[in-house]
Motif scaffolding. Structure first.
Motif, PDB file in Angstrom:
ATOM      1  N   VAL A 248       0.861  -1.303   0.067  1.00  0.00           N
ATOM      2  CA  VAL A 248       0.159  -0.054  -0.088  1.00  0.00           C
ATOM      3  C   VAL A 248       0.888   1.378  -0.097  1.00  0.00           C
ATOM      4  CG1 VAL A 248      -1.622   1.216   1.372  1.00  0.00           C
ATOM      5  CG2 VAL A 248      -2.077  -1.110   1.240  1.00  0.00           C
ATOM      6  N   ALA A 249       1.933   1.365   0.734  1.00  0.00           N
ATOM      7  CA  ALA A 249       2.807   2.524   0.991  1.00  0.00           C
ATOM      8  C   ALA A 249       3.444   2.797  -0.440  1.00  0.00           C
ATOM      9  CB  ALA A 249       3.731   2.344   1.974  1.00  0.00           C
ATOM     10  N   TYR A 250       4.070   1.556  -0.989  1.00  0.00           N
ATOM     11  CA  TYR A 250       4.894   1.887  -2.224  1.00  0.00           C
ATOM     12  C   TYR A 250       3.888   2.058  -3.311  1.00  0.00           C
ATOM     13  CZ  TYR A 250       9.592   1.058  -0.231  1.00  0.00           C
ATOM     14  OH  TYR A 250      10.863   1.308   0.519  1.00  0.00           O
ATOM     15  N   ALA A 251       2.626   1.401  -3.283  1.00  0.00           N
ATOM     16  CA  ALA A 251       1.534   1.738  -4.490  1.00  0.00           C
ATOM     17  C   ALA A 251       1.252   3.272  -4.265  1.00  0.00           C
ATOM     18  CB  ALA A 251       0.255   1.027  -4.107  1.00  0.00           C
ATOM     19  N   THR A 252       1.181   4.023  -3.124  1.00  0.00           N
ATOM     20  CA  THR A 252       1.018   5.279  -3.034  1.00  0.00           C
ATOM     21  C   THR A 252       1.994   6.204  -3.780  1.00  0.00           C
ATOM     22  OG1 THR A 252      -0.192   4.796  -1.021  1.00  0.00           O
ATOM     23  CG2 THR A 252       0.372   7.084  -1.268  1.00  0.00           C
ATOM     24  N   TYR A 253       3.064   5.764  -3.321  1.00  0.00           N
ATOM     25  CA  TYR A 253       4.282   6.464  -3.831  1.00  0.00           C
ATOM     26  C   TYR A 253       4.665   6.369  -5.507  1.00  0.00           C
ATOM     27  CZ  TYR A 253       9.203   7.733  -4.897  1.00  0.00           C
ATOM     28  OH  TYR A 253      10.234   8.254  -5.721  1.00  0.00           O
ATOM     29  N   ASP A 254       4.660   4.875  -5.685  1.00  0.00           N
ATOM     30  CA  ASP A 254       4.810   4.775  -7.369  1.00  0.00           C
ATOM     31  C   ASP A 254       3.577   5.150  -8.148  1.00  0.00           C
ATOM     32  OD1 ASP A 254       7.277   3.465  -7.285  1.00  0.00           O
ATOM     33  OD2 ASP A 254       6.411   1.822  -5.998  1.00  0.00           O
ATOM     34  N   LEU A 255       2.155   5.009  -7.687  1.00  0.00           N
ATOM     35  CA  LEU A 255       1.225   5.214  -8.810  1.00  0.00           C
ATOM     36  C   LEU A 255       0.963   6.803  -8.737  1.00  0.00           C
ATOM     37  CD1 LEU A 255      -1.304   2.164  -7.977  1.00  0.00           C
ATOM     38  CD2 LEU A 255       0.106   2.559  -9.888  1.00  0.00           C
ATOM     39  N   THR A 256       1.255   7.400  -7.777  1.00  0.00           N
ATOM     40  CA  THR A 256       1.302   8.847  -7.740  1.00  0.00           C
ATOM     41  C   THR A 256       2.098   9.535  -8.574  1.00  0.00           C
ATOM     42  OG1 THR A 256       0.241   9.171  -5.389  1.00  0.00           O
ATOM     43  CG2 THR A 256       1.275  11.064  -6.276  1.00  0.00           C
ATOM     44  N   ASN A 257       3.451   8.949  -8.384  1.00  0.00           N
ATOM     45  CA  ASN A 257       4.506   9.335  -9.633  1.00  0.00           C
ATOM     46  C   ASN A 257       3.946   9.000 -10.911  1.00  0.00           C
ATOM     47  OD1 ASN A 257       6.258  10.546  -7.494  1.00  0.00           O
ATOM     48  ND2 ASN A 257       7.464   8.920  -7.188  1.00  0.00           N
TER      49      ASN A 257
ATOM     50  N   LEU B 201       7.085  -1.551  -6.402  1.00  0.00           N
ATOM     51  CA  LEU B 201       6.031  -2.145  -5.832  1.00  0.00           C
ATOM     52  C   LEU B 201       6.401  -3.643  -5.183  1.00  0.00           C
ATOM     53  CD1 LEU B 201       2.556  -1.634  -7.616  1.00  0.00           C
ATOM     54  CD2 LEU B 201       3.096  -0.985  -5.398  1.00  0.00           C
ATOM     55  N   ALA B 202       7.016  -4.455  -6.114  1.00  0.00           N
ATOM     56  CA  ALA B 202       7.387  -5.795  -5.671  1.00  0.00           C
ATOM     57  C   ALA B 202       8.379  -5.619  -4.693  1.00  0.00           C
ATOM     58  CB  ALA B 202       7.976  -6.481  -6.687  1.00  0.00           C
ATOM     59  N   TRP B 203       9.323  -4.543  -4.665  1.00  0.00           N
ATOM     60  CA  TRP B 203      10.501  -4.340  -3.693  1.00  0.00           C
ATOM     61  C   TRP B 203       9.854  -3.906  -2.614  1.00  0.00           C
ATOM     62  CZ3 TRP B 203      14.800  -5.594  -2.120  1.00  0.00           C
ATOM     63  CH2 TRP B 203      15.359  -4.817  -1.177  1.00  0.00           C
ATOM     64  N   GLY B 204       8.966  -2.784  -2.359  1.00  0.00           N
ATOM     65  CA  GLY B 204       8.630  -2.487  -1.316  1.00  0.00           C
ATOM     66  C   GLY B 204       7.580  -3.408  -0.264  1.00  0.00           C
ATOM     67  N   THR B 205       6.971  -4.442  -1.108  1.00  0.00           N
ATOM     68  CA  THR B 205       6.407  -5.369  -0.469  1.00  0.00           C
ATOM     69  C   THR B 205       7.424  -6.315   0.207  1.00  0.00           C
ATOM     70  OG1 THR B 205       4.571  -5.212  -1.999  1.00  0.00           O
ATOM     71  CG2 THR B 205       4.719  -7.201  -0.842  1.00  0.00           C
TER      72      THR B 205
ATOM     73  N   LEU C 106      10.518  -5.742   1.023  1.00  0.00           N
ATOM     74  CA  LEU C 106      11.385  -5.137   1.850  1.00  0.00           C
ATOM     75  C   LEU C 106      10.490  -4.817   3.087  1.00  0.00           C
ATOM     76  CD1 LEU C 106      13.647  -3.341   2.878  1.00  0.00           C
ATOM     77  CD2 LEU C 106      12.884  -1.368   1.595  1.00  0.00           C
ATOM     78  N   THR C 107       9.323  -4.594   3.242  1.00  0.00           N
ATOM     79  CA  THR C 107       8.529  -4.278   4.452  1.00  0.00           C
ATOM     80  C   THR C 107       8.233  -5.739   5.145  1.00  0.00           C
ATOM     81  OG1 THR C 107       7.514  -2.281   3.429  1.00  0.00           O
ATOM     82  CG2 THR C 107       6.542  -3.100   5.524  1.00  0.00           C
ATOM     83  N   LEU C 108       7.876  -6.638   4.243  1.00  0.00           N
ATOM     84  CA  LEU C 108       7.665  -8.063   4.793  1.00  0.00           C
ATOM     85  C   LEU C 108       8.800  -8.601   5.492  1.00  0.00           C
ATOM     86  CD1 LEU C 108       6.334 -11.162   3.049  1.00  0.00           C
ATOM     87  CD2 LEU C 108       8.258 -11.236   4.165  1.00  0.00           C
ATOM     88  N   SER C 109      10.061  -8.436   4.974  1.00  0.00           N
ATOM     89  CA  SER C 109      11.348  -8.831   5.608  1.00  0.00           C
ATOM     90  C   SER C 109      11.599  -7.989   6.920  1.00  0.00           C
ATOM     91  CB  SER C 109      12.416  -8.562   4.611  1.00  0.00           C
ATOM     92  OG  SER C 109      12.487  -9.325   3.615  1.00  0.00           O
ATOM     93  N   ALA C 110      11.373  -6.739   6.830  1.00  0.00           N
ATOM     94  CA  ALA C 110      11.761  -5.824   8.201  1.00  0.00           C
ATOM     95  C   ALA C 110      10.725  -5.987   9.380  1.00  0.00           C
ATOM     96  CB  ALA C 110      11.714  -4.398   7.489  1.00  0.00           C
ATOM     97  N   SER C 111       9.605  -6.278   8.984  1.00  0.00           N
ATOM     98  CA  SER C 111       8.437  -6.595   9.883  1.00  0.00           C
ATOM     99  C   SER C 111       8.714  -8.170  10.234  1.00  0.00           C
ATOM    100  CB  SER C 111       6.933  -6.671   9.238  1.00  0.00           C
ATOM    101  OG  SER C 111       6.778  -5.425   8.736  1.00  0.00           O
ATOM    102  N   SER C 112       9.243  -9.222   9.927  1.00  0.00           N
ATOM    103  CA  SER C 112       9.199 -10.274  10.355  1.00  0.00           C
ATOM    104  C   SER C 112      10.681 -10.350  11.273  1.00  0.00           C
ATOM    105  CB  SER C 112       9.549 -11.460   9.174  1.00  0.00           C
ATOM    106  OG  SER C 112       8.547 -11.496   8.328  1.00  0.00           O
TER     107      SER C 112
END
Length: 138
Positions: free
Chosen positions: A86-95, A111-115, A117-123
Motif C-alpha cells: 500500500v505504501a509503495y503503491a501510493t508513492y509509485d502510482l502517484t508518481n 511495488l514488488a520491492w516495497g512489499t 522489503l517491508t515484509l522482511s523488516a516486519s518479520s
C-alpha cells in the motif's frame, strides 16, 4: 515496552541494511535510466532519515504490534507485506500519474520491492520483539 523498542530497532536495522543494498545496486541500473535528470545527485538525508523513522514506526504499529498480540510471525509478515504494498503503491502510482518520465515497469518493480522489503523488516522486527519479550521481560 522493551519489546516494542526491540521491534523498532530490529525492523529499522533490517530495513536500512536491506534497502541500502538495493539502492546501491539498483539506482544506476533501474532508477537513473528512467528518471534521469529529475533524480537528485545526492539524496536529501534529512528527508531520508525522516522517512525511515516514520515508516519503521508504521511497521511496528501495523505489523509487529498486532502480531505480538494475537498472530505470530506469519501475521507480522502478512501485515508487513500489505503495508509495504500500500505504501509503495501510493508513492509509485502517484508518481506514475503525475510525472512524464515515470514508467509502469518502474512501478511494478518498486511495488514488488516495497512489499518484500517491508515484509522482511516486519518479520525481523517481530523476531527481535519476541526475543526481547522472552529474554528481558519486555
Amino acid at each position: 515496552m522493551l519489546k516494542y523498542l526491540a521491534g523498532y530497532l530490529g525492523a529499522g536495522l533490517a530495513f536500512a541494511a536491506i534497502d541500502a543494498v538495493w539502492l546501491t545496486t539498483m539506482t544506476n541500473r533501474l532508477y537513473k535510466p528512467i528518471l534521469g535528470p529529475i533524480l537528485a545527485d545526492k539524496p536529501d538525508m534529512k528527508a531520508a532519515v525522516a522517512f525511515y523513522l516514520i515508516y519503521i514506526g508504521g511497521i511496528v504499529f501495523f505489523a509487529i504490534s498486532p502480531a505480538l498480540r494475537d498472530g505470530g510471525l506469519g501475521r507480522a509478515a502478512l501485515n508487513g507485506a500489505v503495508l509495504g504494498f500500500v505504501a509503495y503503491a501510493t508513492y509509485d502510482l502517484t508518481n506514475q500519474a503525475t510525472l512524464n518520465v515515470w514508467s509502469s515497469r518502474l512501478t511494478l518493480i518498486d511495488l514488488a520491492w516495497g512489499t518484500v522489503l517491508t515484509l522482511s523488516a516486519s518479520s525481523i522486527g517481530y523476531l527481535a520483539a519476541r526475543w526481547a519479550e522472552n529474554r528481558l521481560g519486555g
